[in-house]
Design a protein around this motif. Structure first.
Motif, PDB file in Angstrom:
ATOM      1  N   LEU A   2       0.840  -1.180   0.000  1.00 20.27           N
ATOM      2  CA  LEU A   2       0.000   0.000   0.000  1.00 20.27           C
ATOM      3  C   LEU A   2       0.887   1.246   0.000  1.00 20.27           C
ATOM      4  CD1 LEU A   2      -2.579  -1.024   2.759  1.00 20.27           C
ATOM      5  CD2 LEU A   2      -2.799  -1.347   0.280  1.00 20.27           C
ATOM      6  N   TYR A   3       0.261   2.397  -0.207  1.00 14.17           N
ATOM      7  CA  TYR A   3       0.963   3.664  -0.058  1.00 14.17           C
ATOM      8  C   TYR A   3       0.077   4.629   0.716  1.00 14.17           C
ATOM      9  CZ  TYR A   3      -1.951   5.916  -3.638  1.00 14.17           C
ATOM     10  OH  TYR A   3      -3.012   6.439  -4.337  1.00 14.17           O
ATOM     11  N   VAL A   4       0.716   5.589   1.371  1.00 15.60           N
ATOM     12  CA  VAL A   4       0.011   6.694   2.017  1.00 15.60           C
ATOM     13  C   VAL A   4       0.707   7.982   1.617  1.00 15.60           C
ATOM     14  CG1 VAL A   4      -0.715   7.775   4.175  1.00 15.60           C
ATOM     15  CG2 VAL A   4      -0.661   5.281   4.003  1.00 15.60           C
ATOM     16  N   GLU A   5      -0.064   8.960   1.174  1.00 14.06           N
ATOM     17  CA  GLU A   5       0.464  10.302   0.960  1.00 14.06           C
ATOM     18  C   GLU A   5       0.109  11.147   2.167  1.00 14.06           C
ATOM     19  OE1 GLU A   5      -0.031  14.309  -1.803  1.00 14.06           O
ATOM     20  OE2 GLU A   5      -1.207  12.514  -2.297  1.00 14.06           O
ATOM     21  N   ILE A   6       1.127  11.588   2.908  1.00 13.13           N
ATOM     22  CA  ILE A   6       0.906  12.371   4.115  1.00 13.13           C
ATOM     23  C   ILE A   6       0.932  13.864   3.795  1.00 13.13           C
ATOM     24  CG2 ILE A   6       1.773  10.615   5.690  1.00 13.13           C
ATOM     25  CD1 ILE A   6       4.446  12.106   5.748  1.00 13.13           C
ATOM     26  N   LEU A   7       0.406  14.667   4.723  1.00 18.12           N
ATOM     27  CA  LEU A   7       0.439  16.112   4.571  1.00 18.12           C
ATOM     28  C   LEU A   7       1.807  16.651   4.976  1.00 18.12           C
ATOM     29  CD1 LEU A   7      -3.052  17.090   6.043  1.00 18.12           C
ATOM     30  CD2 LEU A   7      -2.444  16.560   3.675  1.00 18.12           C
ATOM     31  N   GLY A   8       2.134  17.833   4.446  1.00 21.70           N
ATOM     32  CA  GLY A   8       3.481  18.346   4.618  1.00 21.70           C
ATOM     33  C   GLY A   8       3.652  19.401   5.692  1.00 21.70           C
ATOM     34  N   ASN A   9       2.593  19.725   6.456  1.00 23.90           N
ATOM     35  CA  ASN A   9       2.745  20.793   7.448  1.00 23.90           C
ATOM     36  C   ASN A   9       3.570  20.347   8.661  1.00 23.90           C
ATOM     37  OD1 ASN A   9       0.617  19.072   8.000  1.00 23.90           O
ATOM     38  ND2 ASN A   9      -0.743  20.666   8.793  1.00 23.90           N
ATOM     39  N   ILE A  10       3.337  19.135   9.169  1.00 25.92           N
ATOM     40  CA  ILE A  10       4.188  18.554  10.227  1.00 25.92           C
ATOM     41  C   ILE A  10       4.497  17.120   9.774  1.00 25.92           C
ATOM     42  CG2 ILE A  10       4.518  18.291  12.731  1.00 25.92           C
ATOM     43  CD1 ILE A  10       2.045  19.949  13.197  1.00 25.92           C
ATOM     44  N   PRO A  11       5.383  16.937   8.808  1.00 30.95           N
ATOM     45  CA  PRO A  11       5.541  15.618   8.176  1.00 30.95           C
ATOM     46  C   PRO A  11       5.998  14.502   9.115  1.00 30.95           C
ATOM     47  CG  PRO A  11       7.247  17.148   7.438  1.00 30.95           C
ATOM     48  CD  PRO A  11       6.239  17.959   8.188  1.00 30.95           C
ATOM     49  N   GLU A  12       6.852  14.838  10.094  1.00 25.95           N
ATOM     50  CA  GLU A  12       7.308  13.792  11.021  1.00 25.95           C
ATOM     51  C   GLU A  12       6.149  13.280  11.878  1.00 25.95           C
ATOM     52  OE1 GLU A  12       8.607  16.834  10.881  1.00 25.95           O
ATOM     53  OE2 GLU A  12      10.557  16.539   9.918  1.00 25.95           O
ATOM     54  N   MET A  13       5.288  14.192  12.289  1.00 25.58           N
ATOM     55  CA  MET A  13       4.111  13.810  13.070  1.00 25.58           C
ATOM     56  C   MET A  13       3.151  12.993  12.208  1.00 25.58           C
ATOM     57  SD  MET A  13       1.706  16.412  15.226  1.00 25.58           S
ATOM     58  CE  MET A  13       0.266  15.905  16.164  1.00 25.58           C
ATOM     59  N   ALA A  14       2.980  13.394  10.950  1.00 26.10           N
ATOM     60  CA  ALA A  14       2.117  12.656  10.028  1.00 26.10           C
ATOM     61  C   ALA A  14       2.636  11.243   9.793  1.00 26.10           C
ATOM     62  CB  ALA A  14       2.006  13.408   8.707  1.00 26.10           C
ATOM     63  N   ARG A  15       3.939  11.113   9.625  1.00 27.75           N
ATOM     64  CA  ARG A  15       4.536   9.783   9.437  1.00 27.75           C
ATOM     65  C   ARG A  15       4.333   8.904  10.662  1.00 27.75           C
ATOM     66  NH1 ARG A  15      10.276  10.652  10.179  1.00 27.75           N
ATOM     67  NH2 ARG A  15       9.554  10.487  12.334  1.00 27.75           N
ATOM     68  N   ASP A  16       4.550   9.474  11.836  1.00 27.61           N
ATOM     69  CA  ASP A  16       4.422   8.677  13.054  1.00 27.61           C
ATOM     70  C   ASP A  16       2.962   8.344  13.368  1.00 27.61           C
ATOM     71  OD1 ASP A  16       7.124   8.660  13.271  1.00 27.61           O
ATOM     72  OD2 ASP A  16       7.254  10.001  14.985  1.00 27.61           O
ATOM     73  N   GLU A  17       2.029   9.172  12.911  1.00 29.07           N
ATOM     74  CA  GLU A  17       0.617   8.819  13.032  1.00 29.07           C
ATOM     75  C   GLU A  17       0.330   7.567  12.214  1.00 29.07           C
ATOM     76  OE1 GLU A  17      -3.884  10.602  12.228  1.00 29.07           O
ATOM     77  OE2 GLU A  17      -2.159  11.403  11.126  1.00 29.07           O
ATOM     78  N   VAL A  18       0.854   7.514  10.988  1.00 29.97           N
ATOM     79  CA  VAL A  18       0.686   6.315  10.158  1.00 29.97           C
ATOM     80  C   VAL A  18       1.322   5.116  10.835  1.00 29.97           C
ATOM     81  CG1 VAL A  18       1.255   5.238   7.941  1.00 29.97           C
ATOM     82  CG2 VAL A  18       0.570   7.645   8.016  1.00 29.97           C
ATOM     83  N   ARG A  19       2.520   5.302  11.372  1.00 31.96           N
ATOM     84  CA  ARG A  19       3.218   4.193  12.040  1.00 31.96           C
ATOM     85  C   ARG A  19       2.407   3.666  13.222  1.00 31.96           C
ATOM     86  NH1 ARG A  19       8.094   6.352  12.699  1.00 31.96           N
ATOM     87  NH2 ARG A  19       9.008   5.231  10.952  1.00 31.96           N
ATOM     88  N   ALA A  20       1.810   4.565  13.993  1.00 28.84           N
ATOM     89  CA  ALA A  20       1.014   4.145  15.150  1.00 28.84           C
ATOM     90  C   ALA A  20      -0.189   3.316  14.713  1.00 28.84           C
ATOM     91  CB  ALA A  20       0.552   5.367  15.937  1.00 28.84           C
ATOM     92  N   MET A  21      -0.847   3.722  13.639  1.00 23.78           N
ATOM     93  CA  MET A  21      -1.998   2.963  13.148  1.00 23.78           C
ATOM     94  C   MET A  21      -1.570   1.597  12.610  1.00 23.78           C
ATOM     95  SD  MET A  21      -4.803   4.609  13.751  1.00 23.78           S
ATOM     96  CE  MET A  21      -3.936   4.655  15.341  1.00 23.78           C
TER      97      MET A  21
END
Length: 331
Positions: A2-21
Motif C-alpha cells: 500500500l501507499y500513504v500520501e501524508i500532509l506536509g505541514n508537520i511531516p514527522e508527526m504525520a509519518r508517526d501517526e501512520v506508524r502508530a496505526m
C-alpha cells in the motif's frame, strides 16, 4: 503493498501517526520518498488507515521504477485492479527528478490497451502516479476530503470557542496514542479532541474545570452523533479523585496556553507539572499520552520527571506569538 500520501505541514508527526496505526493493524512503513510512504500491509489495515488525520490519501501500490521507461514497461506487465472507467493523475512532489509532463497520457495508453475505458471527468478508478526520487503508480483507495474536516472546525460547532486545535491535529493526537477502545481528555474545553475520538468509535472521557465547558462539550458531542461519553466537572491535576477506580489506555489533550483567566487563576507551568503527574497516575502501564505545550515550556524534561518516556516530539509554528510542540509519551 500500500501507499500513504501524508500532509506536509508537520511531516514527522504525520509519518508517526501512520506508524502508530500500522502498529495496531500489523503492518509497517518500508520506505519514504518525501511525503510518499510505502506500506507493507493488507486490507486489515484499512479501518486504521481510515482514521488518519494528517494524510491526503492512501491506496494500493502497483508499480515503482527508476525511470519513465521502466514504469511504463512494468505497467504493461501488471494486472491492474481497475473497476469500471479510469483516469491517470500525476503528483509531482518537491523532490521530483523526472519529466512527467506527458506521463498521464502514456500510462493511460498502456492501461487502455489492456481493455479498460478512460473517463477524464468522472472516473470510477483513479490511477495515481507520484514523482519523487523514484516513480510510483497505484490505485487510490481512500481520499481524505478536506471538507469533512472543515465542517468540524470550532466556528462550525453549536458551542463555539475560538481556542481549539484543528480537527486534523486533534485526530492525529488521538491516533498517536494508539487508542483502541477509549481515551481521556483532561482539558477538554469545547470537546474538539473528543469529537474526533468519538467519530472513530472510541468511548470518550472528558474533564474541564469550567461548568460552561462541560455543558458545551456535551452539546457538541451530541451534535456529531456521539453518545458514548462521560464528561466530568473537575480539575486536571486531581484526576485520581475524579476516576478513583479507573486506569486509561490513552490520554490526548491540549492544555490552555494563555492568561490567568484561561488557566483558572493558576500559574501555567505549575499547572502543567501537576497535570502531568496526575495523568501519569491514571494511565495504564504501557498507555500513551499525546499532549501539546507551548515551546517555552520544557515538556520533554517535565514529562520524564513525571515518570513518562518520550516517544515523539514535533514542532509547529502557529503564528508569530505561538510556537508549540506536540509530545507523545508512554508510561
Amino acid at each position: 503493498m500500500l501507499y500513504v500520501e501524508i500532509l506536509g505541514n508537520i511531516p514527522e508527526m504525520a509519518r508517526d501517526e501512520v506508524r502508530a496505526m500500522l502498529e495496531l493493524a500489523g503492518g509497517k512503513i518500508t520506505g519514504q520518498d518525501y511525503l510518499f510512504l510505502k506500506i507493507d500491509a493488507d486490507e486489515k489495515a484499512f479501518p486504521y488507515l481510515n482514521r488518519l488525520g494528517l494524510a491526503h490519501e492512501y491506496g494500493e501500490l502497483i508499480v515503482e521504477a527508476d525511470s519513465v521507461e521502466e514504469l511504463l514497461e512494468k505497467a504493461g506487465k501488471e494486472e491492474w485492479p481497475i473497476r469500471g472507467t479510469f483516469k491517470v493523475e500525476t503528483e509531482t512532489m518537491a523532490n521530483c527528478r523526472f519529466d512527467v509532463l506527458d506521463l498521464p497520457r502514456k500510462l493511460g495508453a498502456v492501461i487502455y490497451a489492456k481493455g479498460f475505458k478512460v473517463n477524464l471527468s468522472k472516473p470510477e478508478t483513479l490511477v495515481r502516479v507520484y514523482c519523487g526520487e523514484r516513480l510510483y503508480a497505484g490505485i487510490r483507495l481512500h481520499f481524505f476530503d478536506p471538507k469533512d474536516f472543515e465542517k468540524k472546525k470550532a466556528h462550525r460547532r453549536p458551542f463555539f470557542r475560538p481556542i481549539s486545535l484543528p480537527p486534523r491535529l486533534s485526530r492525529a493526537l488521538v491516533n498517536l496514542t494508539r487508542a483502541k477502545a477509549e481515551i481521556l481528555d483532561p482539558f477538554m474545553g469545547a470537546g474538539g479532541i473528543l469529537i474526533e475520538a468519538g467519530l472513530m468509535g472510541l468511548k470518550v472521557y472528558g474533564v474541564d474545570i469550567k461548568p460552561e465547558m462541560v455543558r458545551g462539550a456535551e452539546i457538541n458531542l451530541r451534535h456529531y452523533g456521539i453518545n458514548n461519553y462521560e464528561l466530568r466537572l473537575g480539575d486536571a491535576t486531581r484526576l485520581e479523585e475524579l476516576f478513583p477506580d479507573k486506569k486509561f489506555e490513552a490520554i490526548a489533550t491540549d492544555p490552555p496556553y494563555g492568561t490567568s483567566a484561561t488557566l483558572a487563576g493558576r500559574k501555567r507551568d505549575e499547572l502543567y507539572r501537576k497535570a502531568l503527574e496526575s495523568m501519569y497516575n491514571v494511565l495504564k502501564e504501557g498507555g500513551r499520552l499525546a499532549i501539546a505545550f507551548p515551546a517555552d515550556f520544557d515538556g520533554e524534561t517535565e514529562g520524564e520527571r513525571a515518570g513518562l518516556r518520550l516517544l515523539g516530539k514535533y514542532y509547529q509554528r502557529v503564528h508569530k506569538s505561538l510556537e508549540r510542540y506536540f509530545y507523545v509519551f508512554e508510561k
